[in-house]
Design a protein around this motif. Structure first.
Motif, short mmCIF file in Angstrom:
data_model
loop_
_atom_site.label_atom_id
_atom_site.label_comp_id
_atom_site.label_asym_id
_atom_site.label_seq_id
_atom_site.Cartn_x
_atom_site.Cartn_y
_atom_site.Cartn_z
N TYR A 170 -5.18 5.89 -0.13
CA TYR A 170 -4.21 4.80 -0.20
C TYR A 170 -4.39 4.03 -1.50
O TYR A 170 -5.52 3.70 -1.87
CB TYR A 170 -4.38 3.84 0.98
CG TYR A 170 -3.98 4.44 2.30
CD1 TYR A 170 -2.68 4.29 2.79
CD2 TYR A 170 -4.89 5.16 3.07
CE1 TYR A 170 -2.31 4.84 4.01
CE2 TYR A 170 -4.53 5.71 4.29
CZ TYR A 170 -3.23 5.55 4.74
OH TYR A 170 -2.87 6.10 5.95
N ARG B 270 0.50 5.54 0.62
CA ARG B 270 -0.33 6.69 0.97
C ARG B 270 0.01 7.83 0.02
O ARG B 270 1.17 8.19 -0.16
CB ARG B 270 -0.08 7.11 2.42
CG ARG B 270 -0.88 8.33 2.86
CD ARG B 270 -0.55 8.67 4.30
NE ARG B 270 -1.21 9.89 4.71
CZ ARG B 270 -0.71 11.11 4.56
NH1 ARG B 270 0.47 11.27 3.97
NH2 ARG B 270 -1.38 12.16 4.97
N PHE C 152 -3.90 0.54 -2.87
CA PHE C 152 -3.63 -0.87 -2.62
C PHE C 152 -3.23 -1.45 -3.96
O PHE C 152 -4.07 -1.57 -4.86
CB PHE C 152 -4.87 -1.58 -2.08
CG PHE C 152 -5.10 -1.43 -0.60
CD1 PHE C 152 -5.01 -2.52 0.24
CD2 PHE C 152 -5.40 -0.19 -0.06
CE1 PHE C 152 -5.22 -2.39 1.61
CE2 PHE C 152 -5.62 -0.05 1.29
CZ PHE C 152 -5.53 -1.14 2.14
N CYS D 127 -6.32 2.02 5.54
CA CYS D 127 -5.73 0.68 5.57
C CYS D 127 -6.27 -0.09 6.77
O CYS D 127 -6.02 0.30 7.92
CB CYS D 127 -4.20 0.76 5.68
SG CYS D 127 -3.35 1.20 4.15
N MET E 190 -8.30 -4.54 3.01
CA MET E 190 -7.43 -5.61 2.52
C MET E 190 -8.25 -6.74 1.90
O MET E 190 -7.86 -7.32 0.88
CB MET E 190 -6.54 -6.14 3.65
CG MET E 190 -5.54 -7.19 3.21
SD MET E 190 -4.35 -6.53 2.02
CE MET E 190 -3.38 -8.00 1.67
N GLU F 266 0.84 -1.19 0.00
CA GLU F 266 0.00 0.00 0.00
C GLU F 266 0.89 1.25 0.00
O GLU F 266 1.98 1.24 0.56
CB GLU F 266 -0.91 0.06 1.24
CG GLU F 266 -1.82 -1.14 1.41
CD GLU F 266 -1.18 -2.27 2.19
OE1 GLU F 266 -1.60 -3.43 2.01
OE2 GLU F 266 -0.23 -1.99 2.96
#
Length: 205
Positions: A75, A45, A77, A95, A100, A43
């Motif tokens: 973020y 930012r 991912f 996060c 996730m 990840e």
């Protein structure tokens, strides 16, 4: 990137040496003939406080770049499969385990039909939460603690920041999301770039 001060200097070389054994152990639990894909996940930012990168300028001049002091952020991912030159990403507000789970679902769809993905991740808490839901075609493999330099997605972030995400002012959260989507889609349109940045001899030999 700087090396973590508490890094075990032996952990990285040991991980690379034992990687084929770990892949073989995962393969042994799958149906015979299942194709294995190596994926890397991380990840990043991206916020209004962007970094200032190198710029082309006339010799002898001192170019300037905009610098924001606001704190809105999002973020990325992101995950890549360098051998295939493909990736899967979501732009999310935070996060945690829930986000996730969403990203693993996105990776699962991008895995080739009938294949199984070994997704290599760092040891962030949301990567191995007891509440994490892992798709059937994915196995998570943790990197040694404090060894992010083993993950080529770190180099992907550096490339994206240097080329598309720095030296700018983001007007709003939605503007951040739009630029992150643009940057990731630019990357995905260059599969050779994913291969050149992401392939590692010790993991893909």
């Amino acid at each position: 990137r700087p090396r973590h001060h508490a890094q075990d200097p032996e952990a990285g070389p040991v991980f690379k040496k034992n990687f084929p054994t770990q892949v073989a152990e995962i393969r042994s639990r799958l149906p015979v003939g299942t194709t294995i894909e190596i994926w890397w996940q991380d990840e990043a930012r991206v916020g209004q406080k962007t970094k200032t990168t190198r710029r082309w300028a006339k010799r002898g001049t001192r170019p300037s770049a905009p610098k924001d002091q606001r704190t809105r952020s999002a973020y990325i991912f992101g995950a890549i499969c360098p051998a295939r030159g493909v990736g899967a990403a979501l732009i999310l507000p935070r996060c945690n385990t829930a986000t996730m789970i969403l990203h693993l679902q996105e990776i699962s769809v991008a895995v080739a039909p009938g294949a199984h993905a070994i997704v290599i991740v760092d040891q962030a808490g949301w990567h191995f939460s007891k509440a994490l839901e892992i798709p059937d075609n994915i196995t998570l493999l943790p990197l040694p603690a404090k060894w992010p330099e083993l993950n080529p997605v770190e180099n992907i972030w550096q490339f994206m920041r240097d080329n598309w995400l720095s030296n700018r002012i983001f007007k709003s959260y939605n503007d951040i999301v739009d630029h992150c989507c643009f940057a990731w889609n630019q990357l995905i349109d260059q599969p050779w770039r994913i291969m050149s940045i992401g392939l590692r001899d010790w993991a893909h030999q």
